[in-house]
Motif scaffolding. Structure first.
Motif, PDB file in Angstrom:
ATOM      1  N   ALA A  75     -39.178  43.591 -18.348  1.00 21.14           N
ATOM      2  CA  ALA A  75     -39.468  44.847 -19.848  1.00 21.14           C
ATOM      3  C   ALA A  75     -39.326  46.288 -19.094  1.00 21.14           C
ATOM      4  N   VAL A  76     -39.534  46.365 -17.850  1.00 21.86           N
ATOM      5  CA  VAL A  76     -39.594  47.731 -17.261  1.00 21.86           C
ATOM      6  C   VAL A  76     -37.976  47.956 -17.311  1.00 21.86           C
ATOM      7  N   ARG A 110     -35.712  46.505 -18.886  1.00 22.79           N
ATOM      8  CA  ARG A 110     -34.823  46.815 -20.294  1.00 22.79           C
ATOM      9  C   ARG A 110     -35.438  48.245 -20.829  1.00 22.79           C
ATOM     10  N   SER A 111     -36.788  48.825 -20.496  1.00 19.57           N
ATOM     11  CA  SER A 111     -36.955  49.853 -20.954  1.00 19.57           C
ATOM     12  C   SER A 111     -36.133  50.998 -20.385  1.00 19.57           C
ATOM     13  N   LEU A 112     -35.824  50.714 -18.955  1.00 16.94           N
ATOM     14  CA  LEU A 112     -35.345  52.192 -18.578  1.00 16.94           C
ATOM     15  C   LEU A 112     -33.617  52.069 -18.645  1.00 16.94           C
ATOM     16  N   SER A 113     -33.231  50.756 -19.262  1.00 18.43           N
ATOM     17  CA  SER A 113     -31.777  50.400 -19.443  1.00 18.43           C
ATOM     18  C   SER A 113     -31.489  51.205 -20.857  1.00 18.43           C
ATOM     19  N   ARG A 114     -32.541  51.414 -21.703  1.00 15.34           N
ATOM     20  CA  ARG A 114     -32.077  52.010 -22.936  1.00 15.34           C
ATOM     21  C   ARG A 114     -31.185  53.151 -22.892  1.00 15.34           C
ATOM     22  N   LYS A 115     -30.428  53.401 -24.039  1.00  8.44           N
ATOM     23  CA  LYS A 115     -29.414  54.604 -23.894  1.00  8.44           C
ATOM     24  C   LYS A 115     -30.326  55.748 -24.755  1.00  8.44           C
ATOM     25  N   SER A 116     -31.469  55.475 -25.476  1.00  7.56           N
ATOM     26  CA  SER A 116     -32.095  56.570 -26.126  1.00  7.56           C
ATOM     27  C   SER A 116     -33.720  56.160 -26.436  1.00  7.56           C
ATOM     28  N   GLY A 117     -34.284  57.252 -26.869  1.00  8.45           N
ATOM     29  CA  GLY A 117     -35.867  56.863 -26.928  1.00  8.45           C
ATOM     30  C   GLY A 117     -36.592  57.302 -25.692  1.00  8.45           C
ATOM     31  N   LYS A 148     -38.026  56.056 -22.837  1.00 10.66           N
ATOM     32  CA  LYS A 148     -37.701  54.944 -21.867  1.00 10.66           C
ATOM     33  C   LYS A 148     -39.049  54.799 -21.034  1.00 10.66           C
ATOM     34  N   PHE A 149     -39.981  55.686 -21.148  1.00 12.35           N
ATOM     35  CA  PHE A 149     -41.106  55.584 -20.270  1.00 12.35           C
ATOM     36  C   PHE A 149     -42.474  55.080 -21.081  1.00 12.35           C
ATOM     37  N   ALA A 150     -42.336  54.929 -22.294  1.00 15.29           N
ATOM     38  CA  ALA A 150     -43.404  54.765 -23.238  1.00 15.29           C
ATOM     39  C   ALA A 150     -44.067  53.274 -22.752  1.00 15.29           C
ATOM     40  N   ASP A 151     -43.355  52.283 -22.326  1.00 16.99           N
ATOM     41  CA  ASP A 151     -43.995  51.121 -21.814  1.00 16.99           C
ATOM     42  C   ASP A 151     -43.945  50.924 -20.484  1.00 16.99           C
ATOM     43  N   VAL A 152     -43.528  51.958 -19.698  1.00 18.28           N
ATOM     44  CA  VAL A 152     -43.529  51.819 -18.375  1.00 18.28           C
ATOM     45  C   VAL A 152     -44.781  52.373 -17.548  1.00 18.28           C
ATOM     46  N   PRO A 180     -41.358  60.034 -10.970  1.00 17.23           N
ATOM     47  CA  PRO A 180     -42.104  58.629 -11.305  1.00 17.23           C
ATOM     48  C   PRO A 180     -41.873  57.525 -10.440  1.00 17.23           C
ATOM     49  N   ARG A 181     -42.786  56.775  -9.911  1.00 22.81           N
ATOM     50  CA  ARG A 181     -42.802  55.619  -9.225  1.00 22.81           C
ATOM     51  C   ARG A 181     -43.283  54.546 -10.081  1.00 22.81           C
ATOM     52  N   VAL A 182     -42.478  53.637 -10.342  1.00 26.62           N
ATOM     53  CA  VAL A 182     -43.037  52.485 -11.039  1.00 26.62           C
ATOM     54  C   VAL A 182     -44.039  51.730 -10.402  1.00 26.62           C
ATOM     55  N   ASN A 183     -45.097  51.501 -11.112  1.00 32.36           N
ATOM     56  CA  ASN A 183     -46.317  50.711 -10.660  1.00 32.36           C
ATOM     57  C   ASN A 183     -46.039  49.290 -10.374  1.00 32.36           C
TER      58      ASN A 183
END
Length: 173
Positions: free
Chosen positions: A91-92, A94-101, A103-107, A117-120
């Motif tokens: 899911a992380v 997919r979120s960071l692969s998005r082209k818009s919006g 990206k960190f809302a669910d990361v 940012p370091r991904v937990n």
């Protein structure tokens, strides 16, 4: 079929065939993240080409599509963090692969000492600063100096044949 321009040998390589053959090489999944200076917001993208380049000095290399809208924002921040994603962090990815919006809302993440940012939950973190960009056809090859790094528990997320999966030890090398 889409074909590439002739190579120096005069041969043409079909782009779809090239992608298919190269998909057989498993790669790690790395989140390259920083802070956009103008907005102070986290920015990032996913790369599958991250590799060690040199021990002295400590350098890494990865490639970015020239069309990336995220890399110029990360680069502007000067320093960035590369988080090697762990199995189960699809899911992380997919979120960071998005082209818009956002990206960190669910990361879930925490800041590096430089604020990137370091991904937990990542299996490793490598904090870097870009040193050089080289021409790589439709990509840029980024060379970056390693500033600090650490590891966490778990196994890496792997991309292979268009799918995300996990790695399991089978035989020691």
């Amino acid at each position: 079929m889409t074909t590439a321009p002739p190579t120096t040998s005069g041969l043409r390589i079909d782009q779809l065939d090239f992608r298919h053959v190269m998909s057989h090489l498993p790669t790690g999944v790395v989140a390259v993240t920083g802070v956009e200076p103008s907005s102070a917001q986290p920015v990032g993208l996913i790369v599958g080409t991250f590799a060690s380049l040199s021990l002295e000095p400590p350098l890494v290399a990865f490639s970015i599509a020239r069309t990336s809208g995220s890399w110029p924002k990360v680069r502007l921040g000067g320093r960035f963090s590369a988080s090697v994603l762990a199995e189960g962090q699809d899911a992380v990815c997919r979120s960071l692969s998005r082209k818009s919006g956002d990206k960190f809302a669910d990361v879930p993440w925490h800041p590096s000492p430089d604020g990137a940012p370091r991904v937990n939950g990542a299996v490793a973190w490598i904090d870097c600063e870009p040193e050089q960009e080289l021409d790589g056809g439709d990509h840029l090859i980024v060379i970056a100096r390693v500033l600090r790094m650490s590891t966490g528990p778990g196994e890496p997320l792997v991309f292979h044949k268009g799918r995300l999966g996990s790695y399991r030890d089978t035989v020691a090398a």
